[in-house]
Design a protein around this motif. Structure first.
Motif, PDB file in Angstrom:
ATOM      1  N   PRO A 230      63.269  15.859 123.608  1.00 18.48           N
ATOM      2  CA  PRO A 230      62.111  16.384 122.864  1.00 18.48           C
ATOM      3  C   PRO A 230      60.804  16.301 123.638  1.00 18.48           C
ATOM      4  N   GLU A 231      60.732  15.426 124.631  1.00 18.76           N
ATOM      5  CA  GLU A 231      59.486  15.277 125.389  1.00 18.76           C
ATOM      6  C   GLU A 231      59.342  16.332 126.479  1.00 18.76           C
ATOM      7  N   ALA A 232      60.392  17.085 126.754  1.00 14.59           N
ATOM      8  CA  ALA A 232      60.372  18.049 127.856  1.00 14.59           C
ATOM      9  C   ALA A 232      59.967  19.437 127.365  1.00 14.59           C
ATOM     10  N   ASP A 233      59.349  20.200 128.257  1.00 15.03           N
ATOM     11  CA  ASP A 233      59.035  21.605 127.999  1.00 15.03           C
ATOM     12  C   ASP A 233      60.290  22.404 128.373  1.00 15.03           C
ATOM     13  N   ILE A 234      61.186  22.573 127.405  1.00 19.42           N
ATOM     14  CA  ILE A 234      62.493  23.142 127.692  1.00 19.42           C
ATOM     15  C   ILE A 234      62.403  24.590 128.169  1.00 19.42           C
ATOM     16  N   ALA A 235      61.485  25.355 127.642  1.00 22.20           N
ATOM     17  CA  ALA A 235      61.359  26.748 128.089  1.00 22.20           C
ATOM     18  C   ALA A 235      61.086  26.806 129.585  1.00 22.20           C
ATOM     19  N   SER A 236      60.165  25.951 130.032  1.00 21.50           N
ATOM     20  CA  SER A 236      59.835  25.915 131.455  1.00 21.50           C
ATOM     21  C   SER A 236      60.986  25.336 132.274  1.00 21.50           C
ATOM     22  N   GLU A 237      61.571  24.245 131.782  1.00 21.63           N
ATOM     23  CA  GLU A 237      62.667  23.589 132.497  1.00 21.63           C
ATOM     24  C   GLU A 237      63.873  24.525 132.619  1.00 21.63           C
ATOM     25  N   ALA A 238      64.215  25.189 131.531  1.00 23.71           N
ATOM     26  CA  ALA A 238      65.376  26.077 131.539  1.00 23.71           C
ATOM     27  C   ALA A 238      65.151  27.253 132.485  1.00 23.71           C
ATOM     28  N   GLY A 239      63.937  27.770 132.501  1.00 24.05           N
ATOM     29  CA  GLY A 239      63.632  28.863 133.417  1.00 24.05           C
ATOM     30  C   GLY A 239      63.748  28.440 134.868  1.00 24.05           C
ATOM     31  N   SER A 240      63.258  27.240 135.169  1.00 29.81           N
ATOM     32  CA  SER A 240      63.340  26.726 136.540  1.00 29.81           C
ATOM     33  C   SER A 240      64.792  26.491 136.953  1.00 29.81           C
ATOM     34  N   LEU A 241      65.567  25.925 136.031  1.00 27.87           N
ATOM     35  CA  LEU A 241      66.970  25.678 136.341  1.00 27.87           C
ATOM     36  C   LEU A 241      67.723  26.986 136.566  1.00 27.87           C
ATOM     37  N   LEU A 242      67.475  27.957 135.719  1.00 28.67           N
ATOM     38  CA  LEU A 242      68.161  29.242 135.852  1.00 28.67           C
ATOM     39  C   LEU A 242      67.833  29.890 137.195  1.00 28.67           C
ATOM     40  N   ARG A 243      66.573  29.837 137.574  1.00 32.52           N
ATOM     41  CA  ARG A 243      66.177  30.401 138.869  1.00 32.52           C
ATOM     42  C   ARG A 243      66.864  29.666 140.015  1.00 32.52           C
ATOM     43  N   ARG A 244      66.926  28.344 139.937  1.00 32.15           N
ATOM     44  CA  ARG A 244      67.563  27.569 140.988  1.00 32.15           C
ATOM     45  C   ARG A 244      69.053  27.863 141.056  1.00 32.15           C
ATOM     46  N   TRP A 245      69.711  27.925 139.915  1.00 35.18           N
ATOM     47  CA  TRP A 245      71.155  28.175 139.903  1.00 35.18           C
ATOM     48  C   TRP A 245      71.484  29.536 140.510  1.00 35.18           C
ATOM     49  N   VAL A 246      70.664  30.527 140.215  1.00 33.86           N
ATOM     50  CA  VAL A 246      70.897  31.853 140.777  1.00 33.86           C
ATOM     51  C   VAL A 246      70.700  31.817 142.290  1.00 33.86           C
ATOM     52  N   GLU A 247      69.632  31.162 142.748  1.00 31.40           N
ATOM     53  CA  GLU A 247      69.382  31.061 144.184  1.00 31.40           C
ATOM     54  C   GLU A 247      70.495  30.314 144.905  1.00 31.40           C
ATOM     55  N   GLU A 248      71.072  29.331 144.235  1.00 31.79           N
ATOM     56  CA  GLU A 248      72.143  28.531 144.837  1.00 31.79           C
ATOM     57  C   GLU A 248      73.529  29.147 144.643  1.00 31.79           C
ATOM     58  N   GLU A 249      73.604  30.330 144.057  1.00 30.82           N
ATOM     59  CA  GLU A 249      74.869  31.020 143.832  1.00 30.82           C
ATOM     60  C   GLU A 249      75.816  30.182 142.974  1.00 30.82           C
ATOM     61  N   LEU A 250      75.244  29.588 141.938  1.00 32.86           N
ATOM     62  CA  LEU A 250      76.018  28.676 141.098  1.00 32.86           C
ATOM     63  C   LEU A 250      76.539  29.357 139.830  1.00 32.86           C
ATOM     64  N   LEU A 251      76.030  30.532 139.495  1.00 32.97           N
ATOM     65  CA  LEU A 251      76.496  31.249 138.332  1.00 32.97           C
ATOM     66  C   LEU A 251      77.353  32.421 138.777  1.00 32.97           C
ATOM     67  N   SER A 252      78.533  32.544 138.193  1.00 27.29           N
ATOM     68  CA  SER A 252      79.456  33.551 138.689  1.00 27.29           C
ATOM     69  C   SER A 252      79.300  34.897 137.991  1.00 27.29           C
ATOM     70  N   PHE A 253      78.997  34.896 136.671  1.00 24.68           N
ATOM     71  CA  PHE A 253      78.789  36.163 135.977  1.00 24.68           C
ATOM     72  C   PHE A 253      78.208  35.852 134.613  1.00 24.68           C
ATOM     73  N   ALA A 254      77.706  36.871 133.956  1.00 24.65           N
ATOM     74  CA  ALA A 254      77.159  36.706 132.602  1.00 24.65           C
ATOM     75  C   ALA A 254      77.953  37.552 131.642  1.00 24.65           C
TER      76      ALA A 254
END
Length: 257
Positions: A230-254
């Motif tokens: 609850p203390e985290a800004d999840i919208a910002s955190e989730a966006g950052s994680l999604l960007r990192r995962w895509v850059e790292e080729e960690l997501l295979s498909f949607a």
């Protein structure tokens, strides 16, 4: 069993130093029976030890070749090869080391990291999700969008400074002394391009990846993370994680539910 199956079983028992009568079935002539059987006995062990050395390169360096070979030979007796391919022969080796050497958990953890990296290296290929793929999604798709992790995805939980030990060995440096961590460390292993990678995870990212692995939609995942952190800004955190995962080729498909 048929006569052939019985003969094969006795030959395997001979290779594993188990009671058997295989020598009586060997025809006499030329080199003595015991000497001939000894060749197979040694060759069988040597091939399996070589297989483990190939799968556990950093563990070999850490233990030393003689010590590792001693452990490998004990392992092959406790866990005879059961698969047609030698690729899977060492699957139980980290867990076996953990039971055999409970006072040295760093050894089993290092072996587990070696095995996970090997598994990531030769995992099946899968399409890689790109930033362009995300940009092409209509806004309404995000409500039900589900991301999938690639076949190379692996996770470990470490209790010692195993990552530092592995990295030192990889650079041909003297590894640090094994030390227990203050808390368990989540580690991500995956393949990027043709090379396996690993890195440590923070609590929020570890929870997010657990959600993806469990099949949660991205929207549901964000709700879960908001409740848990609850203390985290999840919208910002989730966006950052999604960007990192895509850059790292960690997501295979949607996909959309």
């Amino acid at each position: 069993m048929t006569a052939l199956e019985t003969l094969q079983a006795e030959f395997q028992a001979h290779l594993l130093d188990q009671p058997q009568h295989f020598a009586a079935a060997v025809k006499l002539g030329g080199m003595g029976v015991e000497r001939r059987l000894a060749i197979y006995h040694q060759a069988y062990r040597a091939r399996l030890v070589e297989t483990l050395q190939d799968s556990y390169g950093h563990t070999v360096t850490y233990l030393g070749e003689d010590w590792f070979e001693s452990e490998a030979r004990a392992y092959l007796i406790a866990h005879p090869s059961t698969q047609p391919s030698l690729r899977w022969f060492g699957a139980a080796f980290p867990a076996w080391l953990a039971e055999r050497r409970p006072g040295d958990p760093d050894i089993a953890e290092l072996a587990a990291l070696d095995w996970a990296l090997r598994g990531a290296f030769d995992a099946a290929d899968a399409p890689v999700l790109t930033a362009a793929d995300l940009g092409a999604l209509p806004a309404e798709a995000w409500a039900t969008l589900v991301f999938a992790l690639p076949p190379s995805y692996r996770r470990l939980r470490l209790t010692h400074n195993t990552l530092a030990i592995w990295q030192a060995l990889d650079q041909d440096d003297v590894p640090p002394a094994a030390e227990a961590l203050g808390h368990e460390l989540d580690v991500l292993i995956w393949r990027r391009g043709s090379s396996p990678h690993f890195r440590s995870l923070g609590a929020l990212e570890a929870a997010a990846l657990d959600g993806l692995a469990g099949g949660q939609s991205f929207a549901a995942l964000c709700e879960t993370l908001s409740e848990r952190f609850p203390e985290a800004d999840i919208a910002s955190e989730a966006g950052s994680l999604l960007r990192r995962w895509v850059e790292e080729e960690l997501l295979s498909f949607a996909s959309r539910r």
